[in-house]
Design an enzyme around this catalytic site. Structure first.
Site, mmCIF file in Angstrom:
data_model
loop_
_atom_site.group_PDB
_atom_site.id
_atom_site.type_symbol
_atom_site.label_atom_id
_atom_site.label_comp_id
_atom_site.label_asym_id
_atom_site.label_seq_id
_atom_site.Cartn_x
_atom_site.Cartn_y
_atom_site.Cartn_z
ATOM 1 N N ARG A 1 69.236 63.777 110.314
ATOM 2 C CA ARG A 1 69.587 64.810 109.512
ATOM 3 C C ARG A 1 70.044 66.043 110.505
ATOM 4 N NH1 ARG A 1 69.254 61.153 107.390
ATOM 5 N NH2 ARG A 1 67.878 60.468 105.552
ATOM 6 N N SER B 1 64.388 65.010 98.737
ATOM 7 C CA SER B 1 63.461 64.960 99.720
ATOM 8 C C SER B 1 63.320 66.616 100.524
ATOM 9 C CB SER B 1 63.262 63.969 100.709
ATOM 10 O OG SER B 1 63.072 62.710 100.133
ATOM 11 N N GLU C 1 63.503 69.639 105.427
ATOM 12 C CA GLU C 1 64.830 68.703 105.148
ATOM 13 C C GLU C 1 65.754 69.561 104.391
ATOM 14 O OE1 GLU C 1 64.962 64.649 104.465
ATOM 15 O OE2 GLU C 1 66.647 64.538 103.453
HETATM 16 C C1 FAD Z 1 68.214 63.076 93.844
HETATM 17 C C2 FAD Z 1 68.679 63.586 95.052
HETATM 18 C C3 FAD Z 1 68.394 62.649 96.071
HETATM 19 C C4 FAD Z 1 68.800 62.824 97.506
HETATM 20 N N1 FAD Z 1 68.851 61.617 98.077
HETATM 21 C C5 FAD Z 1 69.184 61.904 99.689
HETATM 22 C C6 FAD Z 1 69.240 60.814 100.503
HETATM 23 O O1 FAD Z 1 68.634 59.666 100.014
HETATM 24 N N2 FAD Z 1 69.324 60.903 101.764
HETATM 25 C C7 FAD Z 1 69.850 62.189 102.042
HETATM 26 O O2 FAD Z 1 70.465 62.521 103.338
HETATM 27 N N3 FAD Z 1 69.994 63.410 101.231
HETATM 28 C C8 FAD Z 1 69.772 63.344 99.841
HETATM 29 N N4 FAD Z 1 69.668 64.197 98.964
HETATM 30 C C9 FAD Z 1 70.022 65.526 99.855
HETATM 31 C C10 FAD Z 1 71.498 65.823 99.520
HETATM 32 O O3 FAD Z 1 72.226 65.122 98.201
HETATM 33 C C11 FAD Z 1 72.316 65.967 100.666
HETATM 34 O O4 FAD Z 1 71.921 66.614 101.644
HETATM 35 C C12 FAD Z 1 73.687 66.213 100.406
HETATM 36 O O5 FAD Z 1 74.473 65.869 101.479
HETATM 37 C C13 FAD Z 1 73.962 67.617 100.047
HETATM 38 O O6 FAD Z 1 75.358 68.041 99.581
HETATM 39 P P1 FAD Z 1 75.856 69.304 99.029
HETATM 40 O O7 FAD Z 1 77.193 69.542 99.172
HETATM 41 O O8 FAD Z 1 75.087 69.608 97.827
HETATM 42 O O9 FAD Z 1 74.953 70.433 100.044
HETATM 43 P P2 FAD Z 1 74.629 71.839 100.282
HETATM 44 O O10 FAD Z 1 73.106 72.055 99.949
HETATM 45 O O11 FAD Z 1 75.636 72.562 99.398
HETATM 46 O O12 FAD Z 1 74.972 72.261 101.934
HETATM 47 C C14 FAD Z 1 73.773 71.644 102.657
HETATM 48 C C15 FAD Z 1 74.097 72.182 103.893
HETATM 49 O O13 FAD Z 1 75.225 71.811 104.647
HETATM 50 C C16 FAD Z 1 76.060 73.153 104.633
HETATM 51 N N5 FAD Z 1 77.438 72.946 104.223
HETATM 52 C C17 FAD Z 1 77.917 72.637 103.110
HETATM 53 N N6 FAD Z 1 79.281 72.188 103.126
HETATM 54 C C18 FAD Z 1 79.651 72.387 104.394
HETATM 55 C C19 FAD Z 1 80.891 72.504 105.024
HETATM 56 N N7 FAD Z 1 82.036 72.073 104.419
HETATM 57 N N8 FAD Z 1 80.968 73.024 106.330
HETATM 58 C C20 FAD Z 1 79.638 73.289 107.054
HETATM 59 N N9 FAD Z 1 78.696 73.243 106.252
HETATM 60 C C21 FAD Z 1 78.715 72.849 105.030
HETATM 61 C C22 FAD Z 1 75.558 74.273 103.947
HETATM 62 O O14 FAD Z 1 75.795 75.277 104.332
HETATM 63 C C23 FAD Z 1 73.990 73.638 104.081
HETATM 64 O O15 FAD Z 1 73.318 74.177 104.877
HETATM 65 C C24 FAD Z 1 69.282 63.987 97.720
HETATM 66 C C25 FAD Z 1 69.359 65.214 96.774
HETATM 67 C C26 FAD Z 1 69.017 65.003 95.584
HETATM 68 C C27 FAD Z 1 69.128 65.990 94.338
#
Ligand code: FAD
Length: 302
Positions: free
Chosen positions: A171, A220, A292
């Site tokens: 991560r 998580s 995380e």
């Molecule tokens: C039900 C559920 C299951 C999940 N299962 C997993 C899993 O199995 N494995 C896993 O790894 N994660 C999991 N996640 C967590 C999540 O889905 C991931 O971390 C996903 O990548 C987040 O995407 P987001 O666009 O919503 O991120 P955001 O929350 O919007 O951003 C996350 C981080 O990335 C940064 N960021 C976002 N976009 C950019 C960009 N373009 N450039 C630079 N920085 C950026 C943000 O500033 C922030 O720090 C899960 C979440 C849920 C709700």
């Protein structure tokens, strides 16, 4: 890479914008400015106007971000429009940062390309998945990345980095907080479409059984300690915390490393529960749980 076509159009800027829809928990305060960039030129112009002191962040869908009730004193950048595009050639998919990760998995399956199935069911954007090196035990998005397109902040411009120029870990991505990811190139392998589709379905079914999709969450909350080798869920379970609640924030009994918003939890409830779980796990196992999820905004100091 999806980095051409620098159209010059006006960008949408909202002052005092609610961030509720940019957190998977569905709660949190307001940002001083929300800047929605649809083209590479808009984004470059916006970032070019930042000074070194400006506070900024990028958000995708917020599925890994707890936003403080007190909000964020700075600029939140969200990407739309051109940044949602994906295109494929042979075994390579070029994907822009705001494209949805589930849609990338679906496109790979539709094209009979294998290697991205393990990402099925992880919500959010591709850009965030790169920054968070999203994955499951044994597989991470960095395994299939070939190149990453970034915009330096403050802004020198766009560049494309080979994977060897970026460090990835559990991560972890070395670009985190330093650059805006605007796209990447994913290399997959030709496979048998029906087998790929059934593997995707298996991942989705397993997640549905084990994870509380019926509630708002950010997945998580804690990393698995010992570099991913000790499940945080086991430690939380052994600490007797399944179902523990503060307000409408609950340690999900279905998956104890998830904190869910049962209905009207405030970010403060979620944060208090996170601190409580950390404290109890430290007492019962001696292990320090590390977050995380990401925290955005003021008031997370204690
Ligand atoms: C039900 C559920 C299951 C999940 N299962 C997993 C899993 O199995 N494995 C896993 O790894 N994660 C999991 N996640 C967590 C999540 O889905 C991931 O971390 C996903 O990548 C987040 O995407 P987001 O666009 O919503 O991120 P955001 O929350 O919007 O951003 C996350 C981080 O990335 C940064 N960021 C976002 N976009 C950019 C960009 N373009 N450039 C630079 N920085 C950026 C943000 O500033 C922030 O720090 C899960 C979440 C849920 C709700």
């Amino acid at each position: 890479m999806p980095c051409r076509d620098l159209k010059d159009t006006a960008m949408k800027i909202t002052k005092d914008a609610s961030l509720k829809k940019y957190s998977g928990y569905g709660c949190g305060g307001r940002a001083d400015r929300l800047l929605e960039a649809e083209t590479r030129q808009e984004l470059k112009n916006a970032v070019g106007s930042f000074s070194g002191d400006d506070r900024w962040t990028v958000l995708g869908r917020g599925y890994n971000t707890l936003v403080s009730d007190r909000g964020f004193r700075g600029t939140v950048i969200v990407l739309g429009g051109d940044f949602r595009k994906m295109s494929a050639a042979e075994e390579v998919i070029s994907v822009s940062a705001a494209a949805s990760l589930p849609e990338l998995v679906k496109l790979a399956g539709d094209l009979g390309l294998e290697g991205a199935e393990f990402l099925a069911g992880i919500p959010g954007t591709v850009g965030a998945a790169v920054v968070c090196n999203a994955g499951i035990p044994g597989s991470e998005i960095s395994d299939i990345i070939e190149e990453i397109e970034v915009l330096e902040v403050p802004g020198a411009g766009y560049s494309v980095l080979g994977k060897d120029k970026v460090r990835f870990g559990y991560r972890y991505c070395s670009l985190d907080g330093k650059s805006i990811i605007t796209g990447c190139r994913i290399r997959l392998k030709k496979g048998i479409k029906s087998k790929i589709m059934s593997r995707i379905q298996e991942y989705l079914d397993t997640r549905k059984k084990r994870q509380p999709y019926e509630y708002k969450s950010c997945g998580s909350v804690f990393k698995n300690p010992d570099n991913g080798n000790t499940p945080a869920a086991k430690l939380i379970d052994e600490a007797g915390l399944a179902g523990h609640r503060i307000g409408d924030a609950q340690v999900s009994p279905k998956h104890v490393n998830f904190i869910v918003n049962l209905k009207n939890a405030a970010s403060e409830d979620i944060w208090s529960l996170i601190k409580f779980v950390k404290g109890r796990v430290k007492e019962t196992s001696g292990k320090d749980l590390e977050l995380e999820i990401r925290l955005l905004g003021e008031g997370f100091e204690n």
